[in-house]
Design a protein around this motif. Structure first.
Motif, mmCIF file in Angstrom:
data_model
loop_
_atom_site.group_PDB
_atom_site.id
_atom_site.type_symbol
_atom_site.label_atom_id
_atom_site.label_comp_id
_atom_site.label_asym_id
_atom_site.label_seq_id
_atom_site.Cartn_x
_atom_site.Cartn_y
_atom_site.Cartn_z
ATOM 1 N N ALA A 1 -26.193 0.262 12.751
ATOM 2 C CA ALA A 1 -26.033 -0.813 11.774
ATOM 3 C C ALA A 1 -25.899 -0.202 10.394
ATOM 4 O O ALA A 1 -26.520 0.832 10.095
ATOM 5 C CB ALA A 1 -27.220 -1.775 11.818
ATOM 6 N N GLY A 2 -25.102 -0.834 9.551
ATOM 7 C CA GLY A 2 -24.934 -0.323 8.203
ATOM 8 C C GLY A 2 -24.583 -1.431 7.236
ATOM 9 O O GLY A 2 -23.907 -2.404 7.607
ATOM 10 N N ALA A 3 -25.042 -1.287 6.007
ATOM 11 C CA ALA A 3 -24.735 -2.246 4.946
ATOM 12 C C ALA A 3 -23.922 -1.550 3.864
ATOM 13 O O ALA A 3 -24.233 -0.414 3.480
ATOM 14 C CB ALA A 3 -26.016 -2.815 4.349
ATOM 15 N N SER A 4 -22.881 -2.210 3.376
ATOM 16 C CA SER A 4 -22.045 -1.691 2.302
ATOM 17 C C SER A 4 -21.482 -0.322 2.691
ATOM 18 O O SER A 4 -20.781 -0.208 3.690
ATOM 19 C CB SER A 4 -22.846 -1.646 0.993
ATOM 20 N N LEU A 5 -21.794 0.750 1.939
ATOM 21 C CA LEU A 5 -21.358 2.091 2.323
ATOM 22 C C LEU A 5 -21.793 2.411 3.745
ATOM 23 O O LEU A 5 -21.070 3.077 4.497
ATOM 24 C CB LEU A 5 -21.921 3.129 1.361
ATOM 25 N N GLY A 6 -22.969 1.934 4.136
ATOM 26 C CA GLY A 6 -23.440 2.174 5.490
ATOM 27 C C GLY A 6 -22.517 1.600 6.548
ATOM 28 O O GLY A 6 -22.392 2.154 7.645
ATOM 29 N N GLY A 7 -21.855 0.478 6.244
ATOM 30 C CA GLY A 7 -20.879 -0.075 7.171
ATOM 31 C C GLY A 7 -19.678 0.833 7.327
ATOM 32 O O GLY A 7 -19.150 1.022 8.434
ATOM 33 N N LEU A 8 -19.227 1.426 6.224
ATOM 34 C CA LEU A 8 -18.134 2.385 6.269
ATOM 35 C C LEU A 8 -18.539 3.598 7.105
ATOM 36 O O LEU A 8 -17.747 4.099 7.917
ATOM 37 C CB LEU A 8 -17.746 2.793 4.848
ATOM 38 N N ILE A 9 -19.777 4.074 6.916
ATOM 39 C CA ILE A 9 -20.264 5.215 7.693
ATOM 40 C C ILE A 9 -20.252 4.878 9.181
ATOM 41 O O ILE A 9 -19.864 5.708 10.019
ATOM 42 C CB ILE A 9 -21.667 5.621 7.224
ATOM 43 N N CYS A 10 -20.679 3.668 9.529
ATOM 44 C CA CYS A 10 -20.650 3.240 10.934
ATOM 45 C C CYS A 10 -19.242 3.365 11.507
ATOM 46 O O CYS A 10 -19.054 3.872 12.629
ATOM 47 C CB CYS A 10 -21.129 1.804 11.059
ATOM 48 N N MET A 11 -18.247 2.895 10.765
ATOM 49 C CA MET A 11 -16.874 2.950 11.268
ATOM 50 C C MET A 11 -16.384 4.381 11.398
ATOM 51 O O MET A 11 -15.683 4.727 12.356
ATOM 52 C CB MET A 11 -15.958 2.119 10.367
ATOM 53 N N LYS A 12 -16.755 5.240 10.456
ATOM 54 C CA LYS A 12 -16.380 6.654 10.548
ATOM 55 C C LYS A 12 -16.995 7.300 11.785
ATOM 56 O O LYS A 12 -16.358 8.112 12.467
ATOM 57 C CB LYS A 12 -16.825 7.387 9.283
ATOM 58 N N LEU A 13 -18.252 6.952 12.086
ATOM 59 C CA LEU A 13 -18.897 7.475 13.277
ATOM 60 C C LEU A 13 -18.197 6.960 14.534
ATOM 61 O O LEU A 13 -17.978 7.717 15.493
ATOM 62 C CB LEU A 13 -20.378 7.078 13.291
ATOM 63 N N CYS A 14 -17.834 5.680 14.533
ATOM 64 C CA CYS A 14 -17.144 5.100 15.692
ATOM 65 C C CYS A 14 -15.786 5.750 15.916
ATOM 66 O O CYS A 14 -15.318 5.862 17.061
ATOM 67 C CB CYS A 14 -16.980 3.599 15.508
ATOM 68 N N LEU A 15 -15.123 6.158 14.851
ATOM 69 C CA LEU A 15 -13.828 6.818 14.986
ATOM 70 C C LEU A 15 -13.966 8.237 15.520
ATOM 71 O O LEU A 15 -13.186 8.677 16.365
ATOM 72 C CB LEU A 15 -13.101 6.841 13.637
ATOM 73 N N LEU A 16 -14.969 8.967 15.032
ATOM 74 C CA LEU A 16 -15.107 10.373 15.405
ATOM 75 C C LEU A 16 -15.838 10.554 16.732
ATOM 76 O O LEU A 16 -15.463 11.412 17.538
ATOM 77 C CB LEU A 16 -15.851 11.135 14.303
#
Length: 308
Positions: free
Chosen positions: A132-147
């Protein structure tokens, strides 16, 4: 390590003491203490706040906070209490942000945040997890999901950066720039009450708001940020997401207004599984007990509305 990408405090030893004491105060007010874990990553050490590490069979959730915050912003006024009975909880302090993690900033336009987040999972010996991530944390979540999509069971994005651009509306710029240009407690109060919270529905008790003001004022005056500001993922990156994605947004979010976030997410994220809009919630959605309870219900009952 590129020094131009390393954020620093003017007085590192003093900052470490301030941050340790600040986090202890959150724990004292909550009547709950987290386990401290230090993980070594490609971007230096990362502080992680953990709960129920002795329950290996429990569901696991890893949380990524937003920019210019730290991990325990997620547990203001015991917001995470619903998760403490039956989840292993790991809350990160993001590298480069004003926290107890190393100041080396992952680069926004690369896979760096995904690599850093994967390193965190490796250091915690987590094979697969809810994130789970909020704001920048949401972007980090998506980066993790991609990699590392095989490492993520599902991702909950709350008022995420990384889908639509930051809003350049006059009102948003005014409240965001005000405490940066003039970092006073009164200007912080205006920022908090108009951009982060939505009183009286979305707010925290005064003692917690004072703590948030203390933290933000210290960060604004003592922390030199040398990283990138969030920007949207490319459309082809959004289309490559295969992890189950759930979106929770606040209708009053000035920074990333939900209309654009929802429209782009529905158009490009094929693995989008649900959307919920909280009508009286602003950008600081991780401080909203309503939002946290909704996240808990989603994970327990899959009860979030489906995208139309």
């Amino acid at each position: 390590m590129n020094p131009s990408r390393v954020s620093t405090f003017h007085e590192p030893a003093e900052a470490s003491t301030f941050l340790e004491n600040w986090n202890k105060e959150v724990e004292y007010l909550n009547g709950f203490q987290y386990k401290r874990i230090t993980v070594q990553t490609s971007f230096g050490h990362t502080r992680v706040w953990a709960c129920n590490t002795h329950l290996p069979a429990s569901k696991t959730i890893v949380i990524f906070p937003g920019a210019r915050t730290c991990g325990l912003f997620w547990d203001m006024d015991n917001a995470l209490r619903p998760f403490r009975n039956n989840y292993r909880i790991y809350i990160t302090d993001v590298n480069g942000q004003p926290s107890l993690s190393h100041g080396h900033n992952p680069a926004i336009k690369t896979t760096d945040y995904g690599r850093w987040a994967t390193d965190v999972l490796d250091g915690l010996h987590i094979e697969k997890t809810i994130i789970a991530g909020a704001s920048l944390g949401g972007l980090i979540c998506m980066k993790l999901c991609l990699l590392s999509p095989d490492r993520v069971e599902k991702a909950i994005l709350m008022n995420p950066a990384g889908i639509r651009p930051f809003s350049f509306s006059i009102r948003n710029l005014y409240y965001n720039l005000l405490p940066i240009v003039l970092p006073t407690r009164s200007n912080l109060a205006r920022f908090l009450d108009n951009a982060i919270f939505c009183p009286p529905t979305h707010d925290v008790p005064p003692v917690y708001k004072n703590l948030i003001s203390d933290y933000l004022l210290y960060a604004l005056m003592q922390h030199k940020f040398r990283g990138d500001y969030p920007e949207p993922l490319r459309k082809e990156e959004l289309e490559r997401l295969t992890t189950d994605i759930f979106l929770i947004v606040g209708a009053k979010d000035l920074l990333f207004p939900p209309g654009g976030t929802i429209r782009i997410a529905k158009q490009y994220i094929q693995s989008l599984r649900g959307i919920s809009v909280l009508p009286a919630t602003a950008h600081g959605i991780e401080t909203s007990k309503e939002a946290i309870n909704l996240m808990y219900d989603l994970l327990e009952n899959a009860s979030i509305p489906q995208p139309a």
